[in-house]
Design a protein around this motif. Structure first.
Motif, mmCIF file in Angstrom:
data_model
loop_
_atom_site.group_PDB
_atom_site.id
_atom_site.type_symbol
_atom_site.label_atom_id
_atom_site.label_comp_id
_atom_site.label_asym_id
_atom_site.label_seq_id
_atom_site.Cartn_x
_atom_site.Cartn_y
_atom_site.Cartn_z
ATOM 1 N N ARG A 235 -22.485 -18.869 -7.654
ATOM 2 C CA ARG A 235 -21.315 -19.022 -6.780
ATOM 3 C C ARG A 235 -21.290 -17.970 -5.673
ATOM 4 O O ARG A 235 -20.976 -18.277 -4.515
ATOM 5 C CB ARG A 235 -20.022 -18.934 -7.599
ATOM 6 C CG ARG A 235 -18.770 -19.252 -6.796
ATOM 7 C CD ARG A 235 -17.516 -19.025 -7.591
ATOM 8 N NE ARG A 235 -17.325 -17.618 -7.905
ATOM 9 C CZ ARG A 235 -16.238 -17.128 -8.494
ATOM 10 N NH1 ARG A 235 -15.276 -17.938 -8.858
ATOM 11 N NH2 ARG A 235 -16.122 -15.839 -8.749
ATOM 12 N N ASP A 236 -21.620 -16.730 -6.002
ATOM 13 C CA ASP A 236 -21.560 -15.654 -5.014
ATOM 14 C C ASP A 236 -22.764 -15.645 -4.077
ATOM 15 O O ASP A 236 -22.690 -15.077 -2.982
ATOM 16 C CB ASP A 236 -21.459 -14.296 -5.729
ATOM 17 C CG ASP A 236 -20.159 -14.157 -6.502
ATOM 18 O OD1 ASP A 236 -19.112 -14.536 -5.953
ATOM 19 O OD2 ASP A 236 -20.200 -13.689 -7.649
ATOM 20 N N PHE B 27 -21.930 -9.023 -9.476
ATOM 21 C CA PHE B 27 -22.753 -9.366 -8.314
ATOM 22 C C PHE B 27 -22.957 -8.168 -7.394
ATOM 23 O O PHE B 27 -24.041 -7.963 -6.854
ATOM 24 C CB PHE B 27 -22.084 -10.514 -7.541
ATOM 25 C CG PHE B 27 -22.923 -11.068 -6.432
ATOM 26 C CD1 PHE B 27 -23.905 -12.013 -6.685
ATOM 27 C CD2 PHE B 27 -22.755 -10.636 -5.120
ATOM 28 C CE1 PHE B 27 -24.698 -12.526 -5.657
ATOM 29 C CE2 PHE B 27 -23.529 -11.132 -4.085
ATOM 30 C CZ PHE B 27 -24.517 -12.088 -4.356
#
Length: 553
Positions: A307-308, A27
């Motif tokens: 999610r991030d 990410f």
């Protein structure tokens, strides 16, 4: 085996134009670390995966090929079955809004025989009278089955999103669009069966429109492009903005070509998400080929960063919510999480933990007992040795308890010794006084049998020495058992002293010498030993006469 696993997150996407995709993304660096895809059929009419068993097998193969460790977290993207932005009265609470959404969905054909799973998020651009919600929905029975399959193959499902939201998140993540709060813009998504027009303010959904289209390879390009343009131009006319982003996710429509055919009073920017793409959307690891990199869809990128990216999204939609999660958790063992590591508290792991603990205790016990056991064995060995010494001493004392020092006479002991060893003493005398010059001994054994071995540089000296010994006791069985030539190299190994004739020895260094054996011991008739005694001198210049083989009495 008991194992705390680092929470690796992979994105899995069911992408109709590509198949089933799996990607792992760093990410922070915006780099695709791992990527793989395999064909997977999708039923556009039912808006569902054609065969869930094949989905499970294909996903398992991809995760294995990419070496994604068991226990990793999975975020799933599926094609959008329903995606809408709607206003609901501000007086409704969250539960009432969900009921209202269900009532809207019940009339759709796809949900007439299947209960919907819904994810709705209240948007920040609501007002006093109405709250604006973005929501997505899909068939609950399908999602439960997928969740169970992912669990069965050893992975942990943490989120389910749909393609509209995943695509938007991917574009915002890679800064392909301007999401400043004061910027209004429009997103046009072209798929194989639908065109979606979504108006945005910054990163917030404002409105959404959907038009069904019929395009295909059997139609000409002009007809396909005209179909799309005719479907979206009336909508675009009524949604002015500062910029239009055209994203084509179908291999039939090129976003660049479509942008040239649209009528819009603002800048038009296109983004290919199909076979017309000339470059990868994100940087990729060196192991991913350029051809593969071009296949990576916006959908799987949105899933992998799900999610991030939550902290940056105004609509963190997740179909894997409480309504679906409660069903899933009935069959899902609890998870112990420590920082970025997790341990599934399954029966297998609990058994493994018990076994590991037992092994650890056993190892500690063995490490303690090994030195103790060694010390015990050493002490037992010492005790056994001392007991044996004591037993030997006691036996000796018992055997000699009648012996008295007053009965011991040194003279008697010497006389007795001389009587018993007279023969040996005599031979010592003869050897010491009767040995001729040029004769030297190499071995002397005096006991029950007499054996004298030596060497000489002439035969006469040997015969003379033998006669002196024989004359001592003419009745003895002593014989000259061996007499023969030997190598001169042995002569050089004998240290000379003043008793030898130095000149003779030096002269004979390059000549032959003789070996002899005088003994009253029984003769050994071993052919091999006999052959060894009859060595020939190396580099002999003249032929020597061999010594007699028979014994001389």
């Amino acid at each position: 085996m008991l194992n705390f696993k680092k929470n690796i997150v992979v994105g899995v996407s069911v992408t109709p134009e590509v198949g089933l995709e799996v990607a792992q993304i760093d990410f922070a660096t915006k780099t695709v670390l791992k990527y793989g895809c395999k064909p997977l059929a999708y039923d556009n009419n039912r808006k569902d995966i054609a065969d869930l068993d094949i989905f499970k097998e294909t996903l398992q193969d991809l995760l294995f090929e990419l070496q994604i460790p068991k226990g990793s977290d999975v975020t799933l993207n599926i094609p959008s079955v329903v995606f809408k932005v709607s206003d609901y009265p501000a007086s409704l609470n969250e539960e009432q809004v969900n009921v209202a959404i269900e009532e809207d969905l019940i009339n759709l054909p796809v949900f007439q025989n299947s209960e919907p799973s819904i994810s709705a998020v209240k948007l920040p651009n609501s007002n006093i009278q109405f709250n604006k919600y973005a929501y997505t929905a899909a068939q609950k029975v399908t999602l439960v089955e997928i969740a169970m399959q992912i669990r069965e193959i050893g992975y942990n499902l943490i989120g389910i999103d749909t393609s509209v939201n995943s695509t938007l998140n991917a574009m915002m993540y890679n800064e392909r669009i301007n999401i400043a709060p004061d910027v209004s813009w429009v997103l046009l998504l072209v798929e194989s069966n639908y065109c979606r027009v979504i108006t945005m303010q910054g990163s917030c959904y404002v409105e959404s429109f959907e038009e069904r289209i019929s395009i295909g390879e059997v139609l000409g390009d002009e007809e396909n492009y005209a179909t799309v343009a005719n479907a979206v131009n009336p909508i675009l006319k009524n949604v002015p903005s500062q910029c239009l982003y055209v994203v084509s996710k179908t291999n039939i429509i090129c976003a660049k070509e479509l942008a040239n055919k649209l009528i819009y009073n603002a800048q038009i920017i296109h983004q290919e998400a199909n076979i017309f793409s000339n470059e990868a959307f994100l940087e990729t690891d060196a192991e991913i080929s350029p051809e593969q990199a071009k296949l990576i869809s916006l959908d799987v990128i949105g899933a992998a960063i799900n999610r991030d990216f939550v902290q940056f999204s105004n609509a963190p939609l997740n179909l894997f919510n409480k309504a679906l999660g409660d069903i899933y958790l009935l069959y899902q063992p609890p998870v112990l999480k420590i920082n970025n590591y997790s341990l599934v508290l399954s029966i297998e792991n609990m058994i493994a933990a018990s076994v590991a603990f037992a092994i650890l205790v056993g190892i500690i016990f063995i490490m303690i007992m090994i030195p103790i056991n060694g010390s015990i064995k050493q002490k037992e060995s010492n005790l056994t040795r001392l007991n044996k010494n004591i037993s030997d001493i006691e036996k000796f004392l018992e055997n000699n308890k009648s012996v008295s020092a007053s009965l011991f006479d040194e003279g008697d002991e010497i006389r007795i010794g001389l009587v018993h060893n007279k023969n040996i003493y005599s031979y010592y005398t003869i050897v010491g006084t009767e040995i001729p010059q040029k004769v030297w001994l190499t071995s002397l054994s005096l006991g029950k049998n007499i054996t004298i071995e030596g060497q000489a540089d002439n035969l006469e000296s040997v015969y003379s020495f033998f006669r002196n010994i024989k004359d001592y006791n003419t009745n003895s069985a002593i014989k000259l058992q061996k007499l023969g030539l030997a190598s001169s190299s042995k002569l050089s190994s004998i240290n000379s002293d003043d008793a030898f004739d130095t000149d003779s020895i030096l002269t004979s260094m390059n000549a032959d010498f003789y070996e002899f054996k005088i003994s009253d011991a029984p003769e050994v008739k071993d052919t091999e030993k006999k052959d060894k005694t009859e060595k020939k001198v190396k580099n002999k210049k003249t032929t020597q006469t061999k010594a007699p083989k028979e014994s001389i009495n």
